[in-house]
Scaffold this active site. Sequence first.
Site, mmCIF file in Angstrom:
data_model
loop_
_atom_site.group_PDB
_atom_site.id
_atom_site.type_symbol
_atom_site.label_atom_id
_atom_site.label_comp_id
_atom_site.label_asym_id
_atom_site.label_seq_id
_atom_site.Cartn_x
_atom_site.Cartn_y
_atom_site.Cartn_z
ATOM 1 N N SER A 62 0.801 -1.228 0.000
ATOM 2 C CA SER A 62 0.000 0.000 0.000
ATOM 3 C C SER A 62 0.829 1.272 0.000
ATOM 4 O O SER A 62 0.276 2.366 -0.159
ATOM 5 C CB SER A 62 -0.944 0.010 1.203
ATOM 6 O OG SER A 62 -2.048 -0.844 0.980
ATOM 7 N N LYS A 65 0.442 3.735 -2.763
ATOM 8 C CA LYS A 65 -0.602 4.763 -2.740
ATOM 9 C C LYS A 65 -0.012 6.161 -2.605
ATOM 10 O O LYS A 65 -0.670 7.155 -2.944
ATOM 11 C CB LYS A 65 -1.577 4.500 -1.602
ATOM 12 C CG LYS A 65 -2.444 3.251 -1.772
ATOM 13 C CD LYS A 65 -3.418 3.115 -0.618
ATOM 14 C CE LYS A 65 -4.403 1.972 -0.837
ATOM 15 N NZ LYS A 65 -3.828 0.652 -0.523
ATOM 16 N N SER A 127 -6.129 3.744 4.063
ATOM 17 C CA SER A 127 -5.481 2.931 3.030
ATOM 18 C C SER A 127 -6.523 2.265 2.127
ATOM 19 O O SER A 127 -6.384 1.109 1.735
ATOM 20 C CB SER A 127 -4.560 1.870 3.657
ATOM 21 O OG SER A 127 -3.643 1.387 2.701
#
Length: 388
Positions: A62, A65, A127
Amino acid sequence: MVRLERTWRVIFVGLAIIAALAHPANAQLDFDTSAPYAILVDHESGTVLFQKEADTRIEPASMAKLMTVAIVLDMVERGALNLTDQFFISEHAWRTGGAPSGGSAMFAELGSQISVDDLLHSVIIQSGNDASIALAEGIAGSEPAFADIMNEFALDIGLTDSHFTNASGLPDPDMYVTARDLANLARYIIHEFPDYYPVFAIEEFTWNDIRQSNRNGLLGLGIGVDGLKTGHTESAGYGIVASTTEGGRRLIAVLHGMDSVNQRNEQARALITWGSRSFERIPAFANGAIVGEASVYGGERASVGLVGEGSIDIYLPRGNRRCLSASITYAAPILPPVRAGDRLAQLNILCDDQIIQTAPLYAAEAVGQGGIMRRATDALWELAFGWF
């Protein structure tokens, strides 16, 4: 061309710096981490205080991101996008990244419209995979098209060894980053978007009546951490990109490949605390000061001056002033034309022959191609002595 060790001396803080082409061993004093991949960077100068497999390609999870966030904020900054713009939650965003996926999600409803600002809050705090996909589709029409934007943007901001295939960081064998690139991405976000950066420190966000806490376990621990992003997949392990202002300066830490949330939090806390408390600041080179020189093969001048990215301060482990030395390393030969500001070399600060800090060095001025006599002379020197 043959690499040749050449030396010259530059005086600072009462000590001599040896500038050479030789590569010294890479090590840090009095600290290690169980994280397989790690780096600690001074935000202002870009100097590296600690690194461990920092240039090894890793799955970003993640933490990818952060690139999605950077692109969205850049578009907002340029006026190409508004925080109030509404993006749809498509079937793909809902099914791949939302409630049915079982992963981290905003729990956005299929077919709903959500503002860019709320989607960003979800990506940063929760997230949310669904929020990331919705942003990608809203900007580029599809995730693959957005991935092309991600890769182009990565090159534009100087990430030299990263490749993105989706907006959320969901596993893909063709997607990779390095700890160094993640640190540089964090530097970019903090520097370019100071007005929006405080969102990274928000500890919870509620959407669809579901309240979720920020996944950054270092927030609120009293160690100055105010961002940025965690990541986890089964294949990648647990990782974090964290930043702190503890100790009077901003540091950025990246750690990845750990086995648990507890290990991630403890190792990141230890690295940040060590970096904040274990160094004293020593001014070394003022902004624009020549740190050393690099030979230019066939240039109108035989060498080019090297300067830092602004001023260069040394962060020396406390009690170790007498151990200080340094080297400059670069890949020879450097060929003209050289443009002012080209990144050419690296300054390595050593304590007892161990690297404790690095800083990039740039061309202080332009060097054009030399005339035929200069090129012929350099060719003869190279043939006779291998000096370049």
